[in-house]
Motif scaffolding. Structure first.
Motif, short mmCIF file in Angstrom:
data_model
loop_
_atom_site.label_atom_id
_atom_site.label_comp_id
_atom_site.label_asym_id
_atom_site.label_seq_id
_atom_site.Cartn_x
_atom_site.Cartn_y
_atom_site.Cartn_z
N LYS A 4 0.81 -1.22 0.00
CA LYS A 4 0.00 0.00 0.00
C LYS A 4 0.85 1.27 0.00
CE LYS A 4 -0.62 0.08 5.01
NZ LYS A 4 -1.61 -0.02 6.08
N TYR A 24 -4.73 -14.93 3.94
CA TYR A 24 -4.61 -14.68 2.49
C TYR A 24 -3.37 -15.33 1.87
CZ TYR A 24 -8.18 -11.20 3.34
OH TYR A 24 -9.33 -10.57 3.70
N ASP A 49 -8.65 1.02 -2.68
CA ASP A 49 -9.12 -0.36 -2.73
C ASP A 49 -9.95 -0.55 -3.99
OD1 ASP A 49 -9.63 -2.96 -1.90
OD2 ASP A 49 -11.29 -2.38 -0.60
N PRO A 50 -9.58 -1.34 -4.94
CA PRO A 50 -8.46 -2.26 -5.01
C PRO A 50 -7.21 -1.62 -5.62
CG PRO A 50 -9.87 -2.63 -6.88
CD PRO A 50 -10.52 -1.53 -6.06
N GLU A 52 -4.31 -2.49 -8.54
CA GLU A 52 -4.01 -3.36 -9.67
C GLU A 52 -2.50 -3.46 -9.83
OE1 GLU A 52 -4.58 -3.73 -14.50
OE2 GLU A 52 -5.87 -2.36 -13.39
N SER A 61 -5.93 -7.64 -9.49
CA SER A 61 -6.50 -6.62 -8.62
C SER A 61 -6.60 -7.22 -7.22
CB SER A 61 -7.88 -6.19 -9.09
OG SER A 61 -7.77 -5.49 -10.31
N ARG A 63 -7.60 -6.63 -3.14
CA ARG A 63 -8.31 -5.81 -2.17
C ARG A 63 -7.32 -5.33 -1.12
NH1 ARG A 63 -12.85 -9.94 -0.49
NH2 ARG A 63 -10.94 -11.11 -0.30
N LYS A 64 -7.73 -4.36 -0.34
CA LYS A 64 -6.86 -3.75 0.66
C LYS A 64 -6.32 -4.80 1.65
CE LYS A 64 -7.40 0.65 2.09
NZ LYS A 64 -8.07 1.77 2.71
N ASP A 65 -7.17 -5.69 2.11
CA ASP A 65 -6.74 -6.72 3.06
C ASP A 65 -5.70 -7.66 2.45
OD1 ASP A 65 -8.50 -5.69 4.91
OD2 ASP A 65 -10.08 -7.13 4.44
N GLU A 66 -5.89 -8.02 1.19
CA GLU A 66 -4.93 -8.88 0.51
C GLU A 66 -3.61 -8.15 0.30
OE1 GLU A 66 -8.11 -11.44 -2.14
OE2 GLU A 66 -7.27 -9.60 -2.95
#
Length: 75
Positions: A4, A24, A49-50, A52, A61, A63-66
């Protein structure tokens, strides 16, 4: 460094997985996100979020958690 924290166009290699992201880990490994693999950030949604990324010639793509489960080293 976490995924991030990278900006669009940044390149990095996957260093490993965050210990808090165990849920994850298997999913990310199955998508080809293994340690030592180079990635490029293609785009980030306005709210973050998301995200790429381009990895091994494919666009993914996450997600933020991944994305928080990945630790990277900027190139």
């Amino acid at each position: 460094m976490m995924l991030k924290h990278l900006a669009v166009g940044d390149r990095a290699t996957i260093a490993g997985f965050n210990p808090t992201g165990k849920a994850y880990r298997r999913k990310l490994l199955s998508m080809g996100l293994t340690p030592g693999t180079p990635i490029t950030v293609v785009r980030v949604a306005p709210m973050g979020d998301p995200v790429e990324i381009r990895v091994r010639g494919s666009a993914l793509s996450l997600r933020k958690d991944e994305a928080d489960a990945l630790e990277v080293e900027k190139i």
